[in-house]
Design a protein around this motif. Structure first.
Motif: not given
Lengths: 426, 378
Positions: B278-282, B290-305
């Motif tokens: 899992g990861a989190l990025t700001r 103007a018209g720009a925003f701070n962002t917070l992104s998340w992700s979760a993943g799985l690798e099998v094999g």
């Protein structure tokens, strides 16, 4: 196993390649939220004082050098007549191959005169051409007054509309014929002069040279333009001559056909073109041109894109003439500004035109977008416009515009242009 | 046909499969472009993803731990040998606004990287990544009053190109459980921009203006990687980019502050064949104006094999930095993928499929992206 892996690789790369062949990036904008912040800024402005140092000059094309000659009959306005002189015939002909002597021309049976009409007023009816005999001494200095008396006795007259209405355009009784060239749309009228008339026309002392005058008439004021030798379609004469065979005691007259061409053609008109004044004259005969110097604002010239430009001219007097004498005014740019002698830039893509109607006093607008775009594309070009009439010198009609000195009616430019797009801004 | 435009490599139609395959292998020699979005038209552009196909197939969750993903330098420390990677992606995008849907398609080659150990525990890496994609083509229909008459016209505004992130990174394994990394980033690129207007009335000539806008900027980044447990790895990263200068010729037209980035990730490998991350990025994009925003992104993943054919799954979410309205547009995505090793593991081909849904300001986008990556270990 190896084959399976190769198949997997080929399938994967193939799918990727197929998918890659799909760029389509154009989308309707959802503005202003999802459009670029910049927008194309179009400005429309009237440049009221940008035209200055304007003047008119006359003498560019004289009537005898024009590509057309106008014959008009508009009572009280203009009376114009075509005049022409044909070439001399040879004094003798070689009748037999090997002869070292020629047989003299002793007379003429008949002749045919062919005139080419390049423009006529189809709205008027019973267009009539009348031929007159003129002195063979006519030349470029001949005036209307010089030959007016010669237009008293008509040699021949032909009703062109009636002739065209006949089968094949041929009058079997007189031998006249008329036909419209399917390519050029010019009307060719051939008049036959029989022996009765030819006897008076063929003067051995003149070697068969002819001076001919042409008047036109119709049910209403009318005007036609004849093609001239300068345009490669001047009047032609076909003589049917008599030649003395001179064979011993044989005095049999041999009949031969000889061709003569126009050596000089011109038109004379009344009243004469008034002299130039402070107005900007265009057209007339000899032709007049007007030069206009334009001072485009640097902001427009250097960093804008002109998308439409209109030259606005106010006529000082209405154009005189028959309705069909309406003519085209061309706006040219020049290669260099030498005043009256500025060489014109002859390029169809750099020439803008408008139609000037006889009798109208409406403001004349010439779309000069091509010229202004040419100037903005090359800053070394002089911002000079020269106005002239199409078919210069071929018609007496002339238009006169108010010059820049007339503050209320001075020439103006209306320009629609796009300012520089704000590239590089998010 | 592959052509370079504005310093970016863009694929256009009439592609021969063989050529495309070859181009994908060699695309890394040039700055690369990434997928685009309507949400990037109004702002600086659409930010690229610092992820290889492997990381992107897990929703980006494995990006902080993937040595070839140009996000976290410290992960380079685990690279055992010289490795090169490149990826391409083709997106099918449906943009829906005001009840109208537009289908758009684009192919991009957003990541290329080369890295390998130099001496001792030091590993160096470099490559190109899309930082901002500024490719779009917008058509408008409107009218304006000219000389007393309403004149209908059609506008077409285009931008072709973007900003690439040229990275030189170094990673050092300080201990068996700890590694450090740092990188310098040079931001460079250009866009070929055109603005055209065609009036219905041909008395008005068409407007056609174009120019080339060049961009530059710099950034630095650092990261650390810590094995909390044999099966649990933590990574943290930070990056600071100074500003993006846009130039027309030698004239700077705009100068825009770029964001700082902080983030972290956690990876758990309960067994040799299963890995979860899992990861989190700001990112502080609001500094861009103007018209720009701070962002917070998340992700979760799985690798099998384990071995040569793993299966990858992942999800991601967060915000987009540019959009209309008072709040940042949102993004939600799912991804899946796999890979295959060839030549005894010296060549790896990864494929992935990603679905994204973006919403904000009355616009929604649904994007399907097919991803293809190639990694070579000579």
């Amino acid at each position: 196993m190896r084959a399976l892996r190769v198949a997997w690789l080929a399938a994967t790369l193939g799918a990727g390649a197929t998918a890659a062949c799909v760029d389509r990036a154009t989308s309707p904008g959802t503005c202003p939220s999802f459009c670029p912040s910049g927008a194309i800024d179009v400005v429309d402005a009237v440049l009221g004082t940008s035209i200055a140092r304007d003047s008119a000059f006359r003498g560019y094309v004289f009537p005898d050098h024009a590509v057309a000659m106008t014959a008009a009959d508009v009572r009280g306005v203009v009376d114009s007549r075509a005049i022409l002189r044909t070439s001399a015939l040879v004094s003798g002909l070689v009748l037999n191959t090997g002869d070292t002597t020629t047989s003299p021309l002793v007379g003429a049976d008949s002749m045919k005169l062919t005139l080419t009409i390049t423009r006529r007023d189809t709205a008027t009816h019973n267009l009539t051409l009348k031929l007159y005999r003129l002195p063979v001494t006519i030349d470029s200095t001949t005036t209307f007054a010089d030959v007016e008396s010669a237009f008293a006795d008509t040699l021949r007259a032909v009703n062109v509309d009636a002739l065209l209405a006949k089968p094949g355009g041929v009058d079997s009784a007189t031998g006249d014929q008329a036909a419209i060239d399917t390519t050029s749309k010019f009307l060719k009228v051939t008049l036959k002069l029989d022996s009765r008339l030819v006897d008076t026309l063929y003067v051995p002392g003149d070697s068969g040279k002819l001076g001919i005058g042409v008047r036109v008439g119709a049910d209403a004021p009318t005007s036609v333009a004849f093609c001239t030798r300068e345009n490669g379609c001047g009047a032609t004469v076909a003589w049917f001559v008599k030649v003395d065979s001179i064979k011993g005691t044989d005095t049999t007259l041999i009949h031969k056909q000889l061709a003569a061409v126009t050596l000089f053609d011109n038109y004379v008109f009344y009243p004469p073109t008034p002299p130039l004044d402070s107005t900007l004259a265009v057209g007339g005969a000899p032709s007049a041109r007007s030069i206009l110097r334009v001072a485009l604002p640097r902001a427009i010239r250097d960093s804008s894109q002109i998308i439409r430009a209109t030259l606005i001219l106010v006529p000082a007097v209405p154009v005189q003439g028959a309705p069909s004498d309406s003519f085209v005014v061309e706006a040219h740019t020049v290669l260099a500004d030498f005043g009256a002698k500025s060489p014109l830039f002859f390029d169809a893509t750099r020439t803008d035109t408008t139609f000037v109607r006889v009798g109208a006093t409406d403001t004349v607008r010439i779309e000069v977008t091509n010229l202004l775009q040419f100037w903005t594309s090359d800053s070394t070009r002089p911002e000079v416009m020269m106005l002239r009439s199409q078919g210069e010198g071929g018609h007496p009609s002339e238009i006169r515009f108010y010059p820049s000195a007339a503050a209320a009616y001075r020439p103006a430019l209306r320009i629609t242009y796009a300012r520089r797009f704000p590239f590089g801004e998010p | 046909m592959i052509r370079a435009r504005g310093g970016l490599l863009v694929a256009t139609c009439m592609v021969s499969p063989a050529l495309t395959g070859g181009a994908m292998l060699t695309a890394g020699a040039m700055p690369l472009a990434a997928q685009d979005s309507q949400f990037g038209i109004r702002g600086l552009g659409t930010p690229g993803r610092f992820e290889t196909v492997r990381a992107r197939s897990t929703g980006g969750a494995f990006a902080p731990f993937d040595p070839m993903s140009p996000l976290v330098e410290a992960s380079l420390a685990d690279l055992p040998q010289l490795t090169a990677t490149a990826m391409g992606g083709t997106s099918y995008r449906a943009a829906e606004a005001a009840g109208a849907t537009t289908s758009l398609r684009a192919s991009r080659f957003p990541v290329m990287g080369l890295a390998g150990p130099v001496f001792g525990h030091l590993v160096l890496g470099g490559g190109f990544t899309t930082y901002l994609d500024r490719t779009w083509d917008v058509t408008l229909r409107d009218s304006m009053l000219l000389r007393g008459t309403m004149q209908p016209y059609s506008d077409e505004l285009t931008s072709d190109g973007g900003v690439a992130d040229l990275r030189l990174a170094a990673a050092l394994r300080v201990g068996s459980r700890f590694a450090l990394g740092a990188a310098v980033h040079v931001l460079s690129g250009s866009t070929r921009e055109t603005a055209g207007r065609t009036f219905d009335d041909t008395a008005y000539h068409a407007i056609k203006q174009s120019d080339e806008v060049r961009y530059d900027g710099v950034g630095v980044s650092g990261s650390a990687l810590l094995d909390l447990l044999p099966a649990l790895r933590l990574t943290v990263f930070a990056r600071s980019d100074n500003r993006l200068r846009a130039r027309l010729g030698d004239v700077v037209t705009t100068q825009t502050d770029l964001p700082n980035t902080v983030g972290g990730g956690l990876r758990w490998a309960p067994s040799p064949s299963v890995r979860l991350a899992g990861a989190l990025t700001r990112r502080t994009w609001a500094t861009a104006g103007a018209g720009a925003f701070n962002t917070l992104s998340w992700s979760a993943g799985l690798e099998v094999g384990s071995g040569f054919s793993p299966l990858r799954l992942g999800a991601r979410g967060g915000q987009l930095p540019f959009g209309a309205g008072a709040a940042a547009p949102t993004e939600l995505g799912l991804a899946a993928g796999t890979g295959r090793a060839f030549a005894r593991g010296r060549a790896l081909v990864d494929v992935g499929l990603e679905h994204l849904e973006r919403k904000g300001g009355g616009l929604s986008e649904r994007v399907w992206t097919f991803l293809l990556g190639l990694t070579v270990r000579p």
